[in-house]
Design a protein around this motif. Structure first.
Motif, mmCIF file in Angstrom:
data_model
loop_
_atom_site.group_PDB
_atom_site.id
_atom_site.type_symbol
_atom_site.label_atom_id
_atom_site.label_comp_id
_atom_site.label_asym_id
_atom_site.label_seq_id
_atom_site.Cartn_x
_atom_site.Cartn_y
_atom_site.Cartn_z
ATOM 1 N N ARG A 116 1.042 2.433 -12.313
ATOM 2 C CA ARG A 116 1.001 2.021 -10.901
ATOM 3 C C ARG A 116 0.926 0.501 -10.802
ATOM 4 O O ARG A 116 1.595 -0.110 -9.974
ATOM 5 C CB ARG A 116 -0.210 2.634 -10.197
ATOM 6 C CG ARG A 116 -0.065 4.118 -9.947
ATOM 7 C CD ARG A 116 -1.332 4.696 -9.416
ATOM 8 N NE ARG A 116 -1.389 4.513 -7.964
ATOM 9 C CZ ARG A 116 -2.419 4.893 -7.229
ATOM 10 N NH1 ARG A 116 -3.473 5.449 -7.794
ATOM 11 N NH2 ARG A 116 -2.410 4.709 -5.938
ATOM 12 N N LYS A 117 0.097 -0.083 -11.643
ATOM 13 C CA LYS A 117 -0.067 -1.537 -11.652
ATOM 14 C C LYS A 117 1.259 -2.214 -12.018
ATOM 15 O O LYS A 117 1.699 -3.147 -11.330
ATOM 16 C CB LYS A 117 -1.159 -1.921 -12.645
ATOM 17 C CG LYS A 117 -1.433 -3.389 -12.729
ATOM 18 C CD LYS A 117 -2.553 -3.674 -13.720
ATOM 19 C CE LYS A 117 -2.739 -5.153 -13.927
ATOM 20 N NZ LYS A 117 -3.787 -5.457 -14.905
ATOM 21 N N TRP A 132 2.082 1.647 -3.442
ATOM 22 C CA TRP A 132 0.953 2.022 -4.304
ATOM 23 C C TRP A 132 0.638 3.508 -4.159
ATOM 24 O O TRP A 132 0.428 4.210 -5.145
ATOM 25 C CB TRP A 132 -0.257 1.169 -3.932
ATOM 26 C CG TRP A 132 -1.455 1.368 -4.796
ATOM 27 C CD1 TRP A 132 -2.543 2.143 -4.506
ATOM 28 C CD2 TRP A 132 -1.718 0.790 -6.069
ATOM 29 N NE1 TRP A 132 -3.459 2.072 -5.525
ATOM 30 C CE2 TRP A 132 -2.972 1.247 -6.496
ATOM 31 C CE3 TRP A 132 -1.003 -0.080 -6.890
ATOM 32 C CZ2 TRP A 132 -3.538 0.862 -7.702
ATOM 33 C CZ3 TRP A 132 -1.566 -0.461 -8.091
ATOM 34 C CH2 TRP A 132 -2.822 0.019 -8.486
ATOM 35 N N SER A 179 0.830 -1.209 0.000
ATOM 36 C CA SER A 179 0.000 0.000 0.000
ATOM 37 C C SER A 179 0.860 1.253 0.000
ATOM 38 O O SER A 179 0.549 2.234 -0.682
ATOM 39 C CB SER A 179 -0.919 0.020 1.227
ATOM 40 O OG SER A 179 -1.821 -1.041 1.191
ATOM 41 N N ILE A 219 3.819 -1.918 -9.110
ATOM 42 C CA ILE A 219 3.596 -2.789 -7.960
ATOM 43 C C ILE A 219 3.884 -4.244 -8.323
ATOM 44 O O ILE A 219 4.410 -5.004 -7.503
ATOM 45 C CB ILE A 219 2.183 -2.600 -7.358
ATOM 46 C CG1 ILE A 219 2.153 -3.037 -5.889
ATOM 47 C CG2 ILE A 219 1.132 -3.353 -8.112
ATOM 48 C CD1 ILE A 219 2.875 -2.134 -4.965
ATOM 49 N N LEU A 238 -5.357 -3.972 -3.656
ATOM 50 C CA LEU A 238 -4.969 -2.560 -3.758
ATOM 51 C C LEU A 238 -5.941 -1.788 -4.641
ATOM 52 O O LEU A 238 -6.353 -0.664 -4.320
ATOM 53 C CB LEU A 238 -3.544 -2.443 -4.324
ATOM 54 C CG LEU A 238 -2.405 -2.804 -3.393
ATOM 55 C CD1 LEU A 238 -1.114 -2.903 -4.175
ATOM 56 C CD2 LEU A 238 -2.293 -1.800 -2.254
ATOM 57 N N GLN A 239 -6.300 -2.387 -5.790
ATOM 58 C CA GLN A 239 -7.207 -1.706 -6.713
ATOM 59 C C GLN A 239 -8.581 -1.524 -6.106
ATOM 60 O O GLN A 239 -9.247 -0.513 -6.376
ATOM 61 C CB GLN A 239 -7.283 -2.480 -8.036
ATOM 62 C CG GLN A 239 -5.997 -2.387 -8.836
ATOM 63 C CD GLN A 239 -5.992 -3.277 -10.054
ATOM 64 O OE1 GLN A 239 -6.541 -4.379 -10.046
ATOM 65 N NE2 GLN A 239 -5.342 -2.817 -11.123
#
Length: 167
Positions: free
Chosen positions: A136-137, A125, A122, A140, A161-162
């Protein structure tokens, strides 16, 4: 003289049998002396690859967020057997809780280990809030894969996270 070297050698950090063998070989001790020394320190409990592997695994998990795959690779380089490395990472990531059932495990990790990883992920992220969702994806995924987590763990953390932090 050997006793003084022995105390100095083990005062700094723990060693695996292979690391000690390399260290003694580098100091040009004869092979029969090296074998004798390793047998002696093992007998006295000063050299224990099982304990070393568990301690190393726990340390890398808690301080560097390394996953099982990366820890096993590092242990293999240090001369720890695959069986011992598997046992050590299992102890660390599954946390041998007698009350824990198999249903409390997610992709080979205990709920508390997965929760800890989610907190760390997190932070990563949220650092990239100005980046596009795709970046971002990707970031991570790289972060988790570099640390040695499986695709199952990576996918689980990414979905969480999403959903927790929608764009």
């Amino acid at each position: 003289m050997w006793r003084i070297w022995q105390l100095n050698c083990f005062a700094g950090r723990a060693f695996t049998a292979l690391e000690l063998r390399k260290k003694l070989h580098g100091k040009r001790y004869p092979l029969h002396i090296i074998d004798s020394v390793i047998a002696d320190v093992k007998c006295k409990g000063l050299l224990n690859d099982d304990f070393y592997a568990e301690s190393f695994s726990r340390s890398r998990w808690l301080t560097a967020n390394w996953g099982p795959r990366r820890i096993k690779q590092a242990l293999a380089q240090k001369g720890v057997s695959e069986t011992v490395a598997n046992k050590a990472t299992k102890q660390v990531f599954e946390e041998d809780d007698p009350d824990m059932s198999n249903q409390d495990m997610l992709h080979g990790m205990s709920k508390s280990s997965m929760d800890r990883l989610f907190v760390q992920a997190s932070k990563q992220w949220l650092r990239g809030q100005d980046a596009s969702p795709e970046k971002r994806k990707a970031r991570i995924i790289r972060w988790l894969q570099y640390r040695g987590f499986s695709w199952g763990v990576t996918g689980f953390i990414l979905k969480k996270l999403q959903s927790q932090f929608p764009p």
